[in-house]
Design a protein around this motif. Structure first.
Motif, PDB file in Angstrom:
ATOM      1  N   TYR A  19      -2.277  13.393   0.310  1.00 36.77           N
ATOM      2  CA  TYR A  19      -2.826  12.172  -0.282  1.00 36.77           C
ATOM      3  C   TYR A  19      -3.386  12.444  -1.679  1.00 36.77           C
ATOM      4  O   TYR A  19      -3.141  11.685  -2.620  1.00 36.77           O
ATOM      5  N   THR A  66      -4.671   6.044  12.732  1.00 34.42           N
ATOM      6  CA  THR A  66      -3.719   5.942  11.621  1.00 34.42           C
ATOM      7  C   THR A  66      -2.312   5.615  12.095  1.00 34.42           C
ATOM      8  O   THR A  66      -1.455   5.252  11.288  1.00 34.42           O
ATOM      9  N   TYR A  91       0.812  -1.217   0.000  1.00 37.75           N
ATOM     10  CA  TYR A  91       0.000   0.000   0.000  1.00 37.75           C
ATOM     11  C   TYR A  91       0.844   1.265   0.000  1.00 37.75           C
ATOM     12  O   TYR A  91       0.368   2.345  -0.365  1.00 37.75           O
ATOM     13  N   ARG A  92       2.134   1.155   0.391  1.00 37.82           N
ATOM     14  CA  ARG A  92       2.986   2.341   0.412  1.00 37.82           C
ATOM     15  C   ARG A  92       3.327   2.837  -0.996  1.00 37.82           C
ATOM     16  O   ARG A  92       3.972   3.877  -1.145  1.00 37.82           O
ATOM     17  N   ARG A 129      -6.494  -1.335   9.278  1.00 44.02           N
ATOM     18  CA  ARG A 129      -5.898  -0.232   8.544  1.00 44.02           C
ATOM     19  C   ARG A 129      -5.286  -0.721   7.234  1.00 44.02           C
ATOM     20  O   ARG A 129      -5.426  -0.075   6.187  1.00 44.02           O
ATOM     21  N   TYR A 130      -4.613  -1.880   7.278  1.00 44.86           N
ATOM     22  CA  TYR A 130      -3.995  -2.439   6.069  1.00 44.86           C
ATOM     23  C   TYR A 130      -5.065  -2.747   5.014  1.00 44.86           C
ATOM     24  O   TYR A 130      -4.929  -2.386   3.840  1.00 44.86           O
ATOM     25  N   TYR A 172      -8.148  -1.545   4.801  1.00 41.17           N
ATOM     26  CA  TYR A 172      -8.783  -0.307   4.364  1.00 41.17           C
ATOM     27  C   TYR A 172      -7.933   0.404   3.327  1.00 41.17           C
ATOM     28  O   TYR A 172      -8.446   0.871   2.293  1.00 41.17           O
ATOM     29  N   ARG A 173      -6.640   0.471   3.597  1.00 37.18           N
ATOM     30  CA  ARG A 173      -5.747   1.172   2.672  1.00 37.18           C
ATOM     31  C   ARG A 173      -5.679   0.470   1.330  1.00 37.18           C
ATOM     32  O   ARG A 173      -5.682   1.120   0.275  1.00 37.18           O
ATOM     33  N   ARG A 228      -9.114   1.335  -0.351  1.00 37.35           N
ATOM     34  CA  ARG A 228      -9.303   2.763  -0.622  1.00 37.35           C
ATOM     35  C   ARG A 228      -8.296   3.280  -1.641  1.00 37.35           C
ATOM     36  O   ARG A 228      -8.671   4.002  -2.588  1.00 37.35           O
ATOM     37  N   TYR A 229      -7.023   2.953  -1.454  1.00 42.50           N
ATOM     38  CA  TYR A 229      -5.994   3.487  -2.343  1.00 42.50           C
ATOM     39  C   TYR A 229      -6.192   3.011  -3.770  1.00 42.50           C
ATOM     40  O   TYR A 229      -6.128   3.804  -4.714  1.00 42.50           O
TER      41      TYR A 229
END
Length: 256
Positions: free
Chosen positions: A187, A228, A152-153, A239-240, A242-243, A246-247
């Motif tokens: 973002y 976050t 995700y990064r 969080r992982y 979701y990212r 979403r991303y």
């Protein structure tokens, strides 16, 4: 011998942290860094801070761009970039300090940008390495981005941390989105940078050219929601996921 950086403006965004700004400017002075211009963009600091800025202006001979009220990071970057008149911009926030090795490697970055018209930016600092890199030269690597990359990064293909960019950057990627929080502004620029086929380099030893310094007297003004940054395993897992969703959704379907 002076470290001359022709065609480059140092752009610094500032808000109520004049001591940090003085530390940054004095560090560049100590390294004998010579920019074609310096632009300090202030985001509605208090009167005492503005007085300090005017004192610093007399010493460092920079262009000061102000606003009567605080309008947020996006507006601060936008109005600062508008004041730049050189082909290249070195963007640095006021809480960073360049290292002794910065001038040498910055000259390399500038030379590479001159060689390669396809490059939009060169990144010098990050909290962690960009996950997809291809070694290039002079200690730099090309950042890679593909739809099937799962880390995700990858969204941080762009970053507000210290970087060199072409001053025509807004023409290709748009202005920073105003009226929202700073992390959302960044973002949205990350998404735009990827969607508009941005290309950049990443300095491999990314903690060696700049140090971020947030003192007790002038702490960071950036605030993030606790979820976050939480270390709770369940929150981290959520969080992982979701990212990832979403991303990738934003990259495919959202146009900022």
């Amino acid at each position: 011998m002076a470290n001359e950086f022709p065609g480059v403006t140092l752009l610094v965004t500032h808000y109520n942290r004049s001591s940090s700004l003085e530390r940054l400017l004095s560090s560049f002075e100590r390294l004998d860094c010579r920019f074609d211009d310096i632009v300090i963009s202030d985001d509605g600091s208090t009167e005492d801070q503005l007085t300090s800025l005017k004192d610093l202006k007399g010493r460092y001979n920079f262009h000061l761009v102000t606003t009567p009220v605080n309008k947020g990071l996006a507006n601060n970057i936008n109005k600062g970039q508008e004041a730049v008149r050189t082909p290249y911009t070195l963007y640095v926030q006021e809480d960073f300090v360049p290292s002794e090795s910065f001038p040498e490697h910055f000259l390399d970055a500038l030379a590479i940008m001159e060689e390669r018209n396809d490059l939009d930016m060169v990144r010098f600092y990050a909290y962690s390495a960009y996950p997809y890199l291809k070694p290039y030269k002079k200690g730099y690597s090309e950042m890679l981005i593909k739809p099937w990359y799962t880390n995700y990064r990858k969204i941080y293909y762009y970053s507000d941390h210290p970087h060199l960019r072409r001053s025509s950057f807004p023409d290709k990627f748009g202005r920073y989105a105003e009226g929202i929080k700073g992390d959302r502004t960044e973002y949205r620029m990350c998404v735009s940078f990827i969607q508009n086929n941005g290309k950049g380099l990443f300095y491999n030893d990314f903690k060696s050219l700049f140090t971020q310094v947030n003192s007790a007297d002038e702490p960071s003004t950036m605030r993030r929601k606790s979820w976050t940054t939480s270390k709770n395993p369940l929150i981290s897992l959520f969080r992982y996921g979701y990212r990832q969703i979403r991303y990738n959704y934003d990259l495919l379907f959202t146009k900022y």
